[in-house]
Design a protein around this motif. Structure first.
Motif, PDB file in Angstrom:
ATOM      1  N   SER A 141       0.839  -1.203   0.000  1.00 45.45           N
ATOM      2  CA  SER A 141       0.000   0.000   0.000  1.00 45.45           C
ATOM      3  C   SER A 141       0.872   1.250   0.000  1.00 45.45           C
ATOM      4  N   ARG A 142       2.008   1.198   0.687  1.00 40.68           N
ATOM      5  CA  ARG A 142       2.870   2.387   0.733  1.00 40.68           C
ATOM      6  C   ARG A 142       3.648   2.583  -0.571  1.00 40.68           C
ATOM      7  N   ILE A 143       4.286   1.527  -1.015  1.00 36.62           N
ATOM      8  CA  ILE A 143       5.115   1.704  -2.224  1.00 36.62           C
ATOM      9  C   ILE A 143       4.254   2.100  -3.429  1.00 36.62           C
ATOM     10  N   TYR A 144       3.077   1.456  -3.550  1.00 38.89           N
ATOM     11  CA  TYR A 144       2.232   1.723  -4.728  1.00 38.89           C
ATOM     12  C   TYR A 144       1.128   2.752  -4.446  1.00 38.89           C
ATOM     13  N   GLU A 181       9.654  -9.977   5.750  1.00 37.83           N
ATOM     14  CA  GLU A 181      10.754  -9.492   6.581  1.00 37.83           C
ATOM     15  C   GLU A 181      10.956  -7.993   6.366  1.00 37.83           C
ATOM     16  N   PHE A 182      10.768  -7.557   5.126  1.00 37.24           N
ATOM     17  CA  PHE A 182      10.924  -6.134   4.819  1.00 37.24           C
ATOM     18  C   PHE A 182       9.880  -5.312   5.605  1.00 37.24           C
ATOM     19  N   GLY A 183       8.662  -5.831   5.652  1.00 38.93           N
ATOM     20  CA  GLY A 183       7.614  -5.135   6.407  1.00 38.93           C
ATOM     21  C   GLY A 183       7.902  -5.122   7.902  1.00 38.93           C
ATOM     22  N   MET A 185      10.979  -5.362   9.367  1.00 41.10           N
ATOM     23  CA  MET A 185      12.260  -4.775   9.785  1.00 41.10           C
ATOM     24  C   MET A 185      12.556  -3.388   9.180  1.00 41.10           C
ATOM     25  N   GLN A 186      11.950  -3.075   8.041  1.00 45.02           N
ATOM     26  CA  GLN A 186      12.296  -1.796   7.390  1.00 45.02           C
ATOM     27  C   GLN A 186      11.082  -0.878   7.312  1.00 45.02           C
ATOM     28  N   CYS A 187       9.979  -1.437   6.804  1.00 48.48           N
ATOM     29  CA  CYS A 187       8.778  -0.614   6.598  1.00 48.48           C
ATOM     30  C   CYS A 187       7.790  -0.921   7.730  1.00 48.48           C
ATOM     31  N   MET A 188       8.197  -0.585   8.947  1.00 43.10           N
ATOM     32  CA  MET A 188       7.385  -0.902  10.129  1.00 43.10           C
ATOM     33  C   MET A 188       6.152   0.015  10.177  1.00 43.10           C
ATOM     34  N   ASN A 191       7.309   4.782  12.351  1.00 42.05           N
ATOM     35  CA  ASN A 191       8.710   5.132  12.070  1.00 42.05           C
ATOM     36  C   ASN A 191       9.420   4.147  11.143  1.00 42.05           C
ATOM     37  N   PRO A 192       8.908   3.932   9.943  1.00 34.43           N
ATOM     38  CA  PRO A 192       9.649   3.082   8.990  1.00 34.43           C
ATOM     39  C   PRO A 192      11.003   3.731   8.689  1.00 34.43           C
ATOM     40  N   ASP A 193      11.969   2.890   8.358  1.00 28.80           N
ATOM     41  CA  ASP A 193      13.321   3.395   8.140  1.00 28.80           C
ATOM     42  C   ASP A 193      13.479   3.811   6.675  1.00 28.80           C
ATOM     43  N   CYS A 194      12.878   4.932   6.311  1.00 31.77           N
ATOM     44  CA  CYS A 194      12.864   5.369   4.908  1.00 31.77           C
ATOM     45  C   CYS A 194      14.246   5.828   4.447  1.00 31.77           C
ATOM     46  N   ASP A 195      15.051   6.304   5.381  1.00 30.79           N
ATOM     47  CA  ASP A 195      16.363   6.856   4.992  1.00 30.79           C
ATOM     48  C   ASP A 195      17.237   5.830   4.287  1.00 30.79           C
ATOM     49  N   PRO A 198      15.625   0.858   0.048  1.00 23.68           N
ATOM     50  CA  PRO A 198      15.944   0.774  -1.383  1.00 23.68           C
ATOM     51  C   PRO A 198      14.787   1.212  -2.285  1.00 23.68           C
ATOM     52  N   PHE A 199      13.572   1.313  -1.736  1.00 24.84           N
ATOM     53  CA  PHE A 199      12.412   1.687  -2.560  1.00 24.84           C
ATOM     54  C   PHE A 199      12.062   3.178  -2.447  1.00 24.84           C
ATOM     55  N   GLN A 200      12.870   3.912  -1.684  1.00 16.56           N
ATOM     56  CA  GLN A 200      12.505   5.304  -1.390  1.00 16.56           C
ATOM     57  C   GLN A 200      12.156   6.113  -2.632  1.00 16.56           C
ATOM     58  N   ASP A 202      10.937   5.246  -5.468  1.00 14.16           N
ATOM     59  CA  ASP A 202       9.663   4.880  -6.115  1.00 14.16           C
ATOM     60  C   ASP A 202       8.475   4.879  -5.164  1.00 14.16           C
ATOM     61  N   CYS A 203       8.729   5.014  -3.876  1.00 14.66           N
ATOM     62  CA  CYS A 203       7.652   4.828  -2.899  1.00 14.66           C
ATOM     63  C   CYS A 203       6.676   6.014  -2.909  1.00 14.66           C
ATOM     64  N   VAL A 204       5.432   5.727  -3.276  1.00 13.68           N
ATOM     65  CA  VAL A 204       4.423   6.785  -3.379  1.00 13.68           C
ATOM     66  C   VAL A 204       4.167   7.406  -2.008  1.00 13.68           C
ATOM     67  N   ALA A 205       4.036   6.573  -0.984  1.00 10.54           N
ATOM     68  CA  ALA A 205       3.734   7.098   0.354  1.00 10.54           C
ATOM     69  C   ALA A 205       4.846   8.041   0.820  1.00 10.54           C
ATOM     70  N   PHE A 206       6.086   7.677   0.562  1.00 14.72           N
ATOM     71  CA  PHE A 206       7.207   8.525   0.985  1.00 14.72           C
ATOM     72  C   PHE A 206       7.186   9.839   0.212  1.00 14.72           C
ATOM     73  N   ASN A 207       7.008   9.730  -1.092  1.00 13.59           N
ATOM     74  CA  ASN A 207       7.101  10.923  -1.936  1.00 13.59           C
ATOM     75  C   ASN A 207       5.907  11.860  -1.783  1.00 13.59           C
ATOM     76  N   ARG A 210       2.437  10.316   2.688  1.00  9.27           N
ATOM     77  CA  ARG A 210       1.207   9.615   3.109  1.00  9.27           C
ATOM     78  C   ARG A 210       1.512   8.359   3.940  1.00  9.27           C
ATOM     79  N   ILE A 211       2.709   8.289   4.489  1.00 11.23           N
ATOM     80  CA  ILE A 211       3.102   7.069   5.201  1.00 11.23           C
ATOM     81  C   ILE A 211       2.145   6.750   6.354  1.00 11.23           C
ATOM     82  N   ALA A 212       1.805   7.773   7.136  1.00 11.41           N
ATOM     83  CA  ALA A 212       0.978   7.525   8.336  1.00 11.41           C
ATOM     84  C   ALA A 212      -0.428   7.047   7.976  1.00 11.41           C
TER      85      ALA A 212
HETATM   86  S1  SF4 Z   1      10.345   4.530   1.706  1.00 10.00           S
HETATM   87 FE1  SF4 Z   1       8.316   3.591   1.551  1.00 10.00          FE
HETATM   88  S2  SF4 Z   1       8.708   1.393   1.442  1.00 10.00           S
HETATM   89 FE2  SF4 Z   1      10.566   2.360   2.188  1.00 10.00          FE
HETATM   90  S3  SF4 Z   1      10.411   2.242   4.411  1.00 10.00           S
HETATM   91 FE3  SF4 Z   1       9.598   4.223   3.782  1.00 10.00          FE
HETATM   92  S4  SF4 Z   1       7.405   3.919   3.559  1.00 10.00           S
HETATM   93 FE4  SF4 Z   1       8.350   1.879   3.586  1.00 10.00          FE
END
Ligand code: SF4
Length: 347
Positions: A141-144, A181-183, A185-188, A191-195, A198-200, A202-207, A210-212
């Motif tokens: 949902s976040r990446i797309y 595992e990605f969900g 450990m990384q995209c929790m 506080n997902p670890d966006c920094d 690797p998908f930052q 392309d990630c729609v939620a990040f860009n 809309r992450i929250a």
């Molecule tokens: S950039 Fe997107 S996919 Fe990556 S951790 Fe953040 S919200 Fe999740």
């Protein structure tokens, strides 16, 4: 973007070493998947190890007394998982020990739904079927940038279709492990670890910031409050009464003190005049006192239980009463466990 390749590259570097990842034994994989539903890895790991140790084969699990299985499960919650697990083990034994080896056949096992069947089919048999659990909903949902609620049929369908489209058909086992595992450990959830993600790019939620708000879930469960007044009988020889819950209720098969289901707090007279209390105490003289003035609260997904414990010393012995040691042997739910530890200082 080559979703699966990026995902697997991330997984190879970041995955945790977990015992169920080193096996293709479908029974062990199934155990781990059932234990990990609604449970964190840290909490589930010791349970996985003790199930593997106590019941190393599906036959041994099928043949075990249900009380023993529930006792081993004690503390994990959602006890129907344990009773279904054992019922499915019996199904397998009855089927000449043939462990179902396709997604479709796995679905015929008791308690095995879409997620568990997909996990076992892909991890143990490398069948190309996508898993969709809470982690997968969140990641996709976040990446797309998908805002369809995940708990309506249209959302379930949409996410399953997308997960299937993205699945690496050559290595579905690794792909499925990797996305979960990605969900985790990384995209929790928080506080997902966006920094370092690797998908930052392309990630729609990040860009779009809309992450929250992703994934979207419709709140539809109304939590019901229940008030349980537990009657802790103490006979002259320090015995107590313990009932086993029937199989249709929450906490099916677990033991607890008899209780009154009330609409709130009770006065002592309301307790002692209640039918259930009279039934339990019989004609004996008694002395009652409340153990906790403030209820102990336990929250379940649809219910909030307010528990009061009443200590009731009776002057006569009561049929069916058991010792504290016997009570300790029986599987109990979390409220009972907390009370027993506190009241009898049990370890
Ligand atoms: S950039 Fe997107 S996919 Fe990556 S951790 Fe953040 S919200 Fe999740």
């Amino acid at each position: 973007m080559d979703f699966s390749r990026q995902l697997i590259d991330w997984y190879v570097v970041n995955k945790r070493e977990l015992p169920w990842r080193d096996t293709q034994n479908p029974y062990f994989i199934w155990l781990s998947e059932v234990i990990l539903q609604q449970t964190r890895v840290k909490q589930g790991l010791p349970y996985y190890k003790s199930f593997v140790k106590n019941y190393p084969t599906v036959q041994e699990l099928a043949a075990a007394p249900q009380d023993d299985v529930l006792k081993l499960w004690q503390g994990l919650g959602y006890y129907s998982r344990a009773t279904n697990l054992q019922a499915a083990a019996v199904q397998i034994v009855d089927n000449d020990l043939k462990f179902p080896n396709t997604y479709k056949e796995l679905l015929t096992l008791k308690g095995v739904g879409d997620y568990t069947a997909a996990a076992i089919a892909s991890f143990a048999f490398n069948e190309a079927v996508a898993v969709v659990d809470g982690n997968v909903y969140r990641v996709l949902s976040r990446i797309y940038g998908i805002a369809t609620p995940i708990n309506v049929p249209a959302g379930v369908r949409e996410f399953k279709e997308l997960a299937s489209k993205l699945l690496n058909k050559k290595d579905p086992a690794t792909h499925n492990q990797a996305i979960m595992e990605f969900g985790a450990m990384q995209c929790m959830p928080k506080n997902p670890d966006c920094d370092t993600c690797p998908f930052q790019k392309d990630c729609v939620a990040f860009n779009e910031g809309r992450i929250a708000e992703l994934p979207v879930k419709i709140k539809k469960t109304k939590v019901k409050s229940l008030f349980h007044h537990y009657i802790v009988i103490q006979t002259p020889s320090k015995k107590l009464l313990f009932n086993q819950r029937d199989n249709s209720s929450i906490w099916a098969g677990l033991f607890e003190f008899p209780y009154i289901d009330a609409s709130g707090g009770l006065l002592p007279v309301e307790l002692t005049e209640h039918e259930v209390f009279k039934d339990v105490v019989g004609g004996s003289r008694f002395r009652e006192s409340v153990y906790n003035q403030e209820p102990i609260i336990h929250k379940l997904s649809h219910r909030k239980i307010h528990a009061y414990f009443w200590i009731v010393e009776v002057e006569d012995e009561i049929n069916g009463a058991i010792t504290i040691e016997e009570a300790q042997e029986r599987p109990v739910h979390v409220l009972m466990e907390r009370f027993m530890k506190d009241f009898w200082q049990l370890k």
